[in-house]
Structure formats: C-alpha cells, structure tokens
Design a protein around this motif. Structure first.
Motif, PDB file in Angstrom:
ATOM      1  N   GLY A  98      -7.743   9.026  -8.328  1.00 18.33           N
ATOM      2  CA  GLY A  98      -6.699   8.397  -7.529  1.00 18.33           C
ATOM      3  C   GLY A  98      -7.183   8.012  -6.138  1.00 18.33           C
ATOM      4  N   GLU A  99      -7.966   8.904  -5.527  1.00 13.28           N
ATOM      5  CA  GLU A  99      -8.466   8.614  -4.185  1.00 13.28           C
ATOM      6  C   GLU A  99      -9.394   7.399  -4.192  1.00 13.28           C
ATOM      7  OE1 GLU A  99      -7.335  10.331  -1.386  1.00 13.28           O
ATOM      8  OE2 GLU A  99      -5.993  11.014  -2.974  1.00 13.28           O
TER       9      GLU A  99
ATOM     10  N   LEU B  87       0.824  -1.213   0.000  1.00 15.39           N
ATOM     11  CA  LEU B  87       0.000   0.000   0.000  1.00 15.39           C
ATOM     12  C   LEU B  87       0.859   1.264   0.000  1.00 15.39           C
ATOM     13  CD1 LEU B  87      -3.031  -0.952   2.289  1.00 15.39           C
ATOM     14  CD2 LEU B  87      -2.932  -0.825  -0.212  1.00 15.39           C
ATOM     15  N   GLU B  88       1.992   1.220   0.709  1.00 17.76           N
ATOM     16  CA  GLU B  88       2.841   2.404   0.714  1.00 17.76           C
ATOM     17  C   GLU B  88       3.366   2.710  -0.682  1.00 17.76           C
ATOM     18  OE1 GLU B  88       5.797   2.133   3.785  1.00 17.76           O
ATOM     19  OE2 GLU B  88       4.283   2.535   5.333  1.00 17.76           O
TER      20      GLU B  88
ATOM     21  N   LEU C 282       1.957   1.792  -3.462  1.00 18.94           N
ATOM     22  CA  LEU C 282       0.807   2.202  -4.278  1.00 18.94           C
ATOM     23  C   LEU C 282       0.479   3.690  -4.055  1.00 18.94           C
ATOM     24  CD1 LEU C 282      -1.278   0.684  -6.188  1.00 18.94           C
ATOM     25  CD2 LEU C 282      -2.861   1.032  -4.296  1.00 18.94           C
ATOM     26  N   TYR C 283       0.505   4.129  -2.785  1.00 24.08           N
ATOM     27  CA  TYR C 283       0.240   5.548  -2.519  1.00 24.08           C
ATOM     28  C   TYR C 283       1.216   6.426  -3.278  1.00 24.08           C
ATOM     29  CZ  TYR C 283      -2.477   3.964   1.554  1.00 24.08           C
ATOM     30  OH  TYR C 283      -3.381   3.352   2.376  1.00 24.08           O
TER      31      TYR C 283
ATOM     32  N   SER D  57      -7.171  -0.400  -1.019  1.00 21.48           N
ATOM     33  CA  SER D  57      -6.929  -0.611   0.413  1.00 21.48           C
ATOM     34  C   SER D  57      -7.942  -1.593   0.965  1.00 21.48           C
ATOM     35  CB  SER D  57      -7.058   0.692   1.195  1.00 21.48           C
ATOM     36  OG  SER D  57      -6.327   1.697   0.576  1.00 21.48           O
TER      37      SER D  57
ATOM     38  N   GLN E  80      -1.542  11.342  -9.916  1.00 24.69           N
ATOM     39  CA  GLN E  80      -2.432  12.481  -9.645  1.00 24.69           C
ATOM     40  C   GLN E  80      -1.747  13.791 -10.028  1.00 24.69           C
ATOM     41  OE1 GLN E  80      -3.160  11.559  -5.468  1.00 24.69           O
ATOM     42  NE2 GLN E  80      -5.316  11.128  -5.898  1.00 24.69           N
TER      43      GLN E  80
ATOM     44  N   VAL F  56       0.450   6.432  -6.968  1.00 25.93           N
ATOM     45  CA  VAL F  56      -0.779   7.158  -7.309  1.00 25.93           C
ATOM     46  C   VAL F  56      -0.586   8.665  -7.115  1.00 25.93           C
ATOM     47  CG1 VAL F  56      -3.203   7.502  -6.677  1.00 25.93           C
ATOM     48  CG2 VAL F  56      -2.301   5.194  -6.969  1.00 25.93           C
ATOM     49  N   ARG F  57       0.198   9.051  -6.120  1.00 22.89           N
ATOM     50  CA  ARG F  57       0.489  10.485  -5.955  1.00 22.89           C
ATOM     51  C   ARG F  57       1.103  11.044  -7.224  1.00 22.89           C
ATOM     52  NH1 ARG F  57      -2.809  10.405  -2.927  1.00 22.89           N
ATOM     53  NH2 ARG F  57      -2.682  10.053  -0.688  1.00 22.89           N
TER      54      ARG F  57
ATOM     55  N   ILE G 287      -7.293   4.249  -4.693  1.00 18.11           N
ATOM     56  CA  ILE G 287      -6.590   3.837  -3.474  1.00 18.11           C
ATOM     57  C   ILE G 287      -7.561   3.260  -2.456  1.00 18.11           C
ATOM     58  CG2 ILE G 287      -5.506   4.807  -1.403  1.00 18.11           C
ATOM     59  CD1 ILE G 287      -3.670   6.309  -3.144  1.00 18.11           C
ATOM     60  N   SER G 288      -8.731   3.866  -2.330  1.00 12.61           N
ATOM     61  CA  SER G 288      -9.619   3.360  -1.287  1.00 12.61           C
ATOM     62  C   SER G 288     -10.142   1.979  -1.679  1.00 12.61           C
ATOM     63  CB  SER G 288     -10.703   4.381  -0.958  1.00 12.61           C
ATOM     64  OG  SER G 288     -11.891   4.076  -1.611  1.00 12.61           O
TER      65      SER G 288
END
Ligand code: ATP
Ligand code: CA
Ligand code: CA
Length: 437
Positions: A410-411, A238-239, A241-242, A418, A249, A245-246, A414-415
């Motif tokens: 992106g949000e 997940l880290e 992936l964040y 997750s 974005q 995705v940042r 990610i959600s």
C-alpha cells in the motif's frame, strides 16, 4: 449501440452459462427489490439465497430455458450498496437483462477470470475464484461500512455476488461491478498501475498490433507521464486514495492496481467501433499478443421490441410493487426512458463527462479526461503467500515473485501515485529541493 466482435450464437460454449447468469440475476434482484426497503441487520451479511431453475418453473421461480442452480449472496446488502452507488434499480436490471446480450472476453489474464460486459457497457461481470468469493463475503461488512463513509471511494463498486451451477458443471462465482470506462467516450490510453516495476512492462513493439493495449508502470515512466489535476482536485483524489488504501491494508489485501483511462479531448471520438471494442475488451494479465485480447461477443437471443417493452413493464412493476405482478399489465414508463440515465451523477471523480478532467495549476481546464479507479482488490495476502510458496519450490529466482506484505504494498502504491499526480512544475520544484538538500 451495437457490439462489434465475433458474434457467437447459441452454440457458443459459454452461451448457456451467460444466459443462466443473467436469468439468475434478473429473478434474484427483482425478488429483493420487490420488497419494501428496510435497514440492514448483521444477519443480512451472511445470507445465501438458493434458487433452482428448470424448464417447468414453480410459484417461486419462473421457468427457464435450462436447468441450473443459482445462489444470491447477501442480497439485501447489495441492494443497499446499489442504492449508495445511486443505481436506479430498473436501470440496473434493464442494462443487464433487458436484452440477453453480453460481450465476452474469454479468459484474458493469468488469473483465469472471464469478463462480460453488459450490452450498454455500464456493468462488468467478472468470474472470480472461490478464494476471492469467500474473501469478499468475509470483508463485506467492512467494505459496506467503507462505502457508507466514503461515497466517493475509488475502489471497485460491487453490485452483486452470485454463483451459478449447471448440472455436472463447476460452481462459477461472479461479481457484478462498475465499468470504469464510459460507454460514450474513446479511451485513448489505458494504464494498469501497481507502483512496482518488476514485470510491469507492456512490450512497446507489440503496441503496433494492439494500439489500445493496457500499459503498465514501466510504460508510464518511459512516457514521463503525469496526471495533471491542479491543487484542489489533486487533494481530493489523493485524500480519497489514502482512505481507500488504508482499508485495503487493514484487510490485508494486495495486488490491486490503479486503472487509468485517458480520453484526449483533442482527438475526441474519432475512432470506429471496432477500436472501441478492442479498447473495452482489453484486460491485462499475462500475454502481450493481440490475439490474447481478441474480443468475441456472445450474442444471445435478442427479443423483439414488443417483447422487450413487455419485459421492461414487468420489471418495473415487480420492482415497484411488493409482489410480482402478473404479466401483461400496462405502465406509463417506456423502456427507452428506463434505459436512459446519466452516467454516475453526483460523484466527485465522475463529475466531468463521467470522469475527472485534467486541470492546470492555475485552475484552467486541461485537454484530457481521466477515468480512475482501484481494481482487482480481492486478493488476500494469504493467497499470494501460498502461491509464492508453491513457486519457490520450483524456482530459485525469488525476486520475480516476491510479494510485498500488504502494508508495504500500500505504501509503495500510494507513493507511486502521489508522484504521478505531481504537476510538471511541482516535480521540478521537488527535484530542485532534493538537489539543494
Ligand atoms: P490478474 O489477477 O492476472 O491481474 P484479473 O483476471 O484479476 O487479472 P483484473 O486485474 O481485475 O483481472 O483486470 C484485468 C484488466 O481488465 C484490467 O487491467 C483492465 O484493463 C480491465 N478491467 C478490470 N476491471 C475493470 C473495470 N472495473 N473497468 C474497466 N476495465 C476493467
Ligand atoms: Ca490485476
Ligand atoms: Ca486478480
């Protein structure tokens, strides 16, 4: 490994295109790799190197079967990217051009892109639209920096950006990238996930005809699936992936997906090659019928063993020395050694047999291996907006097409991911906490 599918000979419509793509790559990449390495400069990101191929050839460009023009974009940047992704230069060229064999999946998705797989399935050539091509050039510096800072990035790994043009033909832009799925493992299920539910369903009825179809978000939810990684692996995933995705974005990219391939260790590799081919040649996109995905190989001229040994020697010499070496000199390395090479050693998400093995919360290993990556990440928001604008002129049903701006996209992405990475226990805990609140 033999490619299964409908073999198409030199009369196949795309034989010449594919041949020219590979010839261009072979000449351009070995030309760049023949030079001594050096640090990148800002100018390297804007370079276009043009070659004209013909039957006669000249001192810069060897003779080719057909007349065509080839452009190699930012060759030094991609050389450095290939190094960051730990590709062996000789292996790269051998996989793509050691034998002139590619497998083609016609134009599968609504995007109209063609996909070609190298004969060993390690690499994918994807034709891209001019807008995507221009966009990749524009963001190349950001992408390069991101890969440098994030060696384990989940984003598509770009190894080359090129263009071919045949006489009277269209300009064809293409990228070379990693195949997320391993050549040696059956992928029992594939999901292409965006975190959206609108239109994100593969008709379950059609699965009978095409059991290895790429499934989508609604199929995932319907199966109540999750990916089970345990605490530590989940955090790593997940880290990363964040961070990825940042970047997407910030660069105003959208429409990308998480591609998930699942190998079930209990089932193993029981299926035959025909199934494997269907699995590999299975891009999503528009249609749901199995015919849409029917693979056919472009079998290009297969050189004799001696011929390919000679070619491998030449390649290695071109790569090792500063200048191309005349043909016919000997080398101690044999092509079989060149062709070997472990599947992506040293990367976190490829640590277990080229993928990332399921792990339970108590850290015991699970029965699945996941192959994970973020694909189709060259769609700029501006392009989507234009298309949407066009459709809005034709249809009143906006909900079907309404594209989220990149930040929201992106949000949501990610959600969704997750929550799919929650273990069953965790999902229950979260639900209980929610109910209690
Ligand atoms: P569209 O824009 O209509 O979604 P596209 O032509 O841009 O389609 P992609 O979304 O890039 O195509 O890919 C379509 C499918 O091809 C994916 O769902 C996946 O099954 C397969 N695919 C794409 N890239 C890879 C990859 N790097 N490794 C393995 N499979 C891939
Ligand atoms: Ca896509
Ligand atoms: Ca696309």
């Amino acid at each position: 490994r033999v490619l299964v599918g409908t073999k198409v000979d030199e009369t196949h419509a795309n034989w010449v295109t594919a041949y020219n793509m590979l010839t261009g790559i072979r000449v351009a990449v070995s030309r760049t790799n023949a030079k001594l390495d050096r640090p990148l400069t800002d100018a390297d990101f804007d370079v276009k190197q043009k070659s004209t191929f013909d039957i006669a050839g000249n001192e810069l460009v060897p003779s080719a079967k057909y007349d065509f023009k080839f452009k190699d974009y930012a060759p030094w940047v991609f050389r450095h990217l290939r190094t960051l992704f730990r590709l062996d230069p000789a292996d790269y060229l051998m996989s793509l051009t050691g034998k002139y064999i590619l497998s083609e999946l016609g134009s599968p998705g609504k995007s109209g892109s063609f996909f070609y797989f190298s004969r060993d399935y390690k690499y994918i050539i994807k034709t891209i639209h001019h807008a995507e091509h221009k966009f990749l050039r524009k963001i190349l510096k950001d992408y390069y920096q991101h890969v440098k800072d994030n060696p384990n990035t989940l984003l598509s790994q770009f190894y080359g950006l090129h263009r071919v043009k045949m006489p009277y033909g269209k300009k064809i832009h293409f990228v070379v990238m990693n195949n997320l799925f391993p050549p040696h493992r059956d992928i029992h299920q594939t999901f292409d996930l965006k975190g959206s539910t609108v239109g994100r369903d593969y008709r379950e009825d059609d699965l009978e005809n095409n059991p290895r179809a790429t499934l989508k978000d609604l199929n995932w939810l319907r199966r109540k699936r999750n990916i089970e990684l345990g605490l530590q692996k989940k955090q790593l995933f997940l880290e990363q992936l964040y961070k990825d995705v940042r970047l997407l974005q910030r660069l105003q990219i959208m429409d990308y997906s998480l591609l998930v391939g699942i190998h079930d260790l209990q089932r193993g590799n029981e299926e035959n090659l025909r199934d494997k081919t269907l699995r590999v040649f299975n891009p999503g996109g528009s249609g749901n019928t199995s015919e849409d995905f029917e693979p056919h190989s472009v079998l290009m001229r297969t050189p004799s063993k001696l011929e390919s040994q000679r070619k491998a020697r030449e390649l290695r010499q071109m790569i090792q020395s500063e200048k191309p070496v005349p043909m016919g000199q000997t080398s101690s390395r044999m092509p079989d050694e060149l062709e070997e090479g472990q599947n992506r050693p040293g990367f976190i998400f490829n640590q277990d047999d080229g993928g990332f093995r399921a792990t339970h919360e108590d850290n015991s290993p699970g029965e699945e291996i996941y192959y994970l990556g973020v694909i189709d990440c060259l769609t700029h928001y501006g392009i989507i907006k234009k298309i949407e604008h066009f459709w809005k002129g034709l249809s009143s049903d906006r909900s079907q097409i309404s594209a989220l701006p990149p930040h929201e996209y992106g949000e949501r992405f990610i959600s969704f991911i997750s929550s799919m990475a929650m273990s069953q226990e965790e999902a229950i805990r979260v639900a209980q906490e929610r109910d209690a609140a």
